[in-house]
Design a protein around this motif. Structure first.
Motif, mmCIF file in Angstrom:
data_model
loop_
_atom_site.group_PDB
_atom_site.id
_atom_site.type_symbol
_atom_site.label_atom_id
_atom_site.label_comp_id
_atom_site.label_asym_id
_atom_site.label_seq_id
_atom_site.Cartn_x
_atom_site.Cartn_y
_atom_site.Cartn_z
ATOM 1 N N MET A 83 11.479 5.692 -5.673
ATOM 2 C CA MET A 83 10.762 4.501 -6.134
ATOM 3 C C MET A 83 10.944 4.336 -7.648
ATOM 4 N N ARG A 84 11.278 3.120 -8.034
ATOM 5 C CA ARG A 84 11.413 2.831 -9.459
ATOM 6 C C ARG A 84 10.065 2.397 -10.016
ATOM 7 N N PRO A 85 9.671 2.901 -11.167
ATOM 8 C CA PRO A 85 8.423 2.439 -11.781
ATOM 9 C C PRO A 85 8.506 0.924 -12.039
ATOM 10 N N PRO A 86 7.510 0.147 -11.657
ATOM 11 C CA PRO A 86 7.564 -1.323 -11.833
ATOM 12 C C PRO A 86 7.951 -1.778 -13.238
ATOM 13 N N PRO A 87 7.462 -1.120 -14.320
ATOM 14 C CA PRO A 87 7.851 -1.616 -15.654
ATOM 15 C C PRO A 87 9.347 -1.509 -15.945
ATOM 16 N N LEU A 88 10.064 -0.686 -15.166
ATOM 17 C CA LEU A 88 11.485 -0.482 -15.430
ATOM 18 C C LEU A 88 12.394 -1.200 -14.440
ATOM 19 N N GLU A 89 11.805 -1.836 -13.432
ATOM 20 C CA GLU A 89 12.616 -2.523 -12.444
ATOM 21 C C GLU A 89 13.379 -3.680 -13.071
ATOM 22 N N TRP A 90 14.704 -3.718 -12.815
ATOM 23 C CA TRP A 90 15.598 -4.786 -13.290
ATOM 24 C C TRP A 90 15.647 -4.865 -14.819
ATOM 25 N N GLN A 91 15.361 -3.739 -15.480
ATOM 26 C CA GLN A 91 15.299 -3.735 -16.937
ATOM 27 C C GLN A 91 16.377 -2.860 -17.561
ATOM 28 N N VAL A 92 16.639 -3.121 -18.841
ATOM 29 C CA VAL A 92 17.414 -2.239 -19.711
ATOM 30 C C VAL A 92 16.407 -1.568 -20.640
ATOM 31 N N PHE A 93 16.507 -0.242 -20.811
ATOM 32 C CA PHE A 93 15.467 0.454 -21.563
ATOM 33 C C PHE A 93 16.021 1.700 -22.239
ATOM 34 N N ARG A 94 15.294 2.177 -23.255
ATOM 35 C CA ARG A 94 15.628 3.443 -23.910
ATOM 36 C C ARG A 94 15.110 4.579 -23.039
ATOM 37 N N GLY A 95 15.998 5.506 -22.700
ATOM 38 C CA GLY A 95 15.586 6.611 -21.848
ATOM 39 C C GLY A 95 14.513 7.466 -22.477
ATOM 40 N N SER A 96 14.635 7.746 -23.768
ATOM 41 C CA SER A 96 13.640 8.578 -24.446
ATOM 42 C C SER A 96 12.268 7.924 -24.428
ATOM 43 N N ALA A 97 12.217 6.600 -24.555
ATOM 44 C CA ALA A 97 10.933 5.888 -24.539
ATOM 45 C C ALA A 97 10.310 5.945 -23.155
ATOM 46 N N ALA A 98 11.135 5.834 -22.099
ATOM 47 C CA ALA A 98 10.610 5.902 -20.735
ATOM 48 C C ALA A 98 10.061 7.286 -20.431
ATOM 49 N N VAL A 99 10.747 8.317 -20.923
ATOM 50 C CA VAL A 99 10.274 9.688 -20.706
ATOM 51 C C VAL A 99 8.989 9.933 -21.493
ATOM 52 N N ALA A 100 8.940 9.473 -22.741
ATOM 53 C CA ALA A 100 7.746 9.658 -23.566
ATOM 54 C C ALA A 100 6.544 8.948 -22.980
ATOM 55 N N ALA A 101 6.773 7.810 -22.307
ATOM 56 C CA ALA A 101 5.670 7.056 -21.704
ATOM 57 C C ALA A 101 5.261 7.614 -20.345
ATOM 58 N N GLY A 102 5.974 8.625 -19.875
ATOM 59 C CA GLY A 102 5.639 9.231 -18.590
ATOM 60 C C GLY A 102 6.115 8.435 -17.396
ATOM 61 N N LEU A 103 7.006 7.478 -17.610
ATOM 62 C CA LEU A 103 7.498 6.661 -16.507
ATOM 63 C C LEU A 103 8.566 7.385 -15.701
ATOM 64 N N LEU A 104 9.340 8.224 -16.376
ATOM 65 C CA LEU A 104 10.408 8.982 -15.741
ATOM 66 C C LEU A 104 10.509 10.356 -16.383
ATOM 67 N N SER A 105 11.106 11.280 -15.657
ATOM 68 C CA SER A 105 11.447 12.573 -16.252
ATOM 69 C C SER A 105 12.922 12.533 -16.653
ATOM 70 N N ALA A 106 13.341 13.470 -17.480
ATOM 71 C CA ALA A 106 14.745 13.536 -17.867
ATOM 72 C C ALA A 106 15.628 13.743 -16.642
ATOM 73 N N HIS A 107 15.120 14.490 -15.669
ATOM 74 C CA HIS A 107 15.880 14.707 -14.430
ATOM 75 C C HIS A 107 16.010 13.398 -13.649
ATOM 76 N N GLN A 108 14.949 12.629 -13.560
ATOM 77 C CA GLN A 108 14.990 11.369 -12.811
ATOM 78 C C GLN A 108 15.947 10.356 -13.438
ATOM 79 N N LEU A 109 16.127 10.405 -14.748
ATOM 80 C CA LEU A 109 17.062 9.493 -15.413
ATOM 81 C C LEU A 109 18.485 9.676 -14.901
ATOM 82 N N ARG A 110 18.790 10.848 -14.391
ATOM 83 C CA ARG A 110 20.132 11.123 -13.894
ATOM 84 C C ARG A 110 20.294 10.737 -12.436
ATOM 85 N N GLY A 111 19.253 10.162 -11.839
ATOM 86 C CA GLY A 111 19.298 9.760 -10.439
ATOM 87 C C GLY A 111 20.079 8.478 -10.209
#
Length: 302
Positions: free
Chosen positions: A1-29
Motif C-alpha cells: 500500500m502506498r501512503p496517500p500523501p505520496l500517491e502519484w507524486q514526485v518526492f524527496r526520499g529523505s523527507a518521506a522517511v523523516a515524516a514516517g511515511l516510508l522506511s529506507a527499505h520500502q523506498l527500494r520497493g
C-alpha cells in the motif's frame, strides 16, 4: 500500500522517511522509482520528460532555476519537444551547482519572459519561460531542425503567435545568437501537424530545395508539404502506388498540380531526388548560395 500523501507524486526520499511515511527499505520497493539522487516517484507515473523536469526541480531551491528551451516547451504542452533521455534545460537565476541530467544556462532573462505553468502529472505550478522566449532560446541552443520543429509545435497548439515570435526576435536581436534565432524562427510553420513533418521540411530545405509549405488546403486531403509557386505537392502514402512507381513517384492531377507520392519508408535521398526533379520540371532553379545553407547549420551563427 502506498501512503496517500505520496500517491502519484514526485518526492524527496529523505523527507518521506523523516515524516514516517516510508522506511529506507520500502523506498527500494516496486511501488517507487528513483529518478534523481534522493528523488523518487510513484512507479505508476509515466517516465517522460515532464516527470524528469519535476524530479529535477524537486532537488533545487525554489526560484533558483527556470525551465527553458525544450523542457519549457514540454511544460507548455509540446510533448514531442524532448524525451525522457534528453537533459532538462534550465536557466539559472541564483547559485546552483552542476546537476546530473541537466543543461544549465546562465543567461539573462527578463520578468516579461517568465510565467508559471502546470507540468503534466503534477498539482503545483513551476516557473518556465514564456512560449515566445522558449522558442527563441531553443533557436539559439538546438540544431536548426529541432528548433524549428519545437517552434512549429508551439504555433500548431496556438501557444504562441507569429507576432510574438517577431517581437522576441526583435527585442533580443543584439543578444549572442540573435541572428541565428531570427533565421531559425523565420522558418517556422504552425500548420505542420507533427515533429516528423517539421523535420522533413527543414531537412529538404537544408538539402537545397526551396522551403515547403506545411499542409496547405489545396486538396480535400492536405499534402504534408507543397510548393504553391511551382504547383508541386508531396504526400506520404501507405505504400507506393502503381501510378507512382510507373511515373517515378509523380503524377499530374486535373487542376495542374504535380503530386509526388512516396512511401514513409522511402530513403531521404530518394525523397530529395523525386522532389528536386518535380520542382525543376516546374521551372525551379537552385539559386541559393551554399553558404546560406551552411550558416543555418552553424551553432555559432550570430
Amino acid at each position: 500500500m502506498r501512503p496517500p500523501p505520496l500517491e502519484w507524486q514526485v518526492f524527496r526520499g529523505s523527507a518521506a522517511v523523516a515524516a514516517g511515511l516510508l522506511s529506507a527499505h520500502q523506498l527500494r520497493g516496486r511501488g517507487w522509482i528513483r529518478l534523481r539522487h534522493d528523488v523518487y516517484a510513484d512507479s505508476r507515473l509515466p517516465v517522460d520528460h515532464a516527470l524528469l523536469c519535476r524530479a529535477t526541480l524537486a532537488r533545487l531551491p525554489p526560484d533558483s532555476v527556470v525551465l527553458a528551451g525544450p523542457s519549457a516547451a514540454v511544460a507548455h504542452g509540446v510533448v514531442s519537444a524532448a524525451l525522457a533521455s534528453d537533459p532538462v534545460h534550465l536557466i539559472v537565476r541564483s547559485r546552483v551547482g552542476r546537476q546530473t541530467g541537466t543543461q544549465l544556462h546562465r543567461v539573462p532573462v527578463s520578468p516579461d519572459d517568465l510565467c508559471l505553468v502546470s507540468l503534466a502529472g503534477g498539482s503545483s505550478v513551476v516557473p518556465a519561460t514564456t512560449p515566445a522566449r522558449t522558442a527563441w532560446d531553443a533557436a539559439v541552443w538546438l540544431p536548426l531542425a529541432d528548433a524549428v520543429a519545437l517552434t512549429d509545435g508551439l504555433l500548431f497548439h496556438r501557444l504562441v503567435t507569429v507576432a510574438a515570435l517577431r517581437s522576441v526576435t526583435s527585442r533580443l536581436a543584439d543578444r549572442p545568437g540573435g541572428r541565428r534565432a531570427g533565421h531559425t524562427l523565420g522558418l517556422a510553420d504552425g500548420r505542420a501537424a507533427s515533429r516528423a513533418e517539421s523535420l522533413l521540411r527543414v531537412r529538404l530545405y537544408l538539402a537545397g530545395l526551396p522551403l515547403g509549405v506545411a499542409r496547405p488546403p489545396i486538396f480535400a486531403v492536405a499534402p504534408c508539404l507543397a510548393w504553391p509557386e511551382f504547383r508541386v505537392a508531396f504526400f506520404r502514402t501507405a505504400s507506393p502506388s502503381a501510378a507512382a512507381s510507373a511515373s517515378g513517384g509523380a503524377v499530374t492531377v486535373d487542376d495542374g498540380w504535380l503530386v509526388v507520392r512516396l512511401a514513409p519508408q522511402s530513403a531521404f535521398s530518394e525523397v530529395v531526388r523525386h522532389l528536386r526533379a518535380a520542382l525543376a520540371g516546374r521551372g525551379w532553379r537552385n539559386a541559393r548560395k551554399q553558404d546560406v545553407v551552411e550558416s543555418a547549420l552553424s551553432s555559432t551563427m550570430r
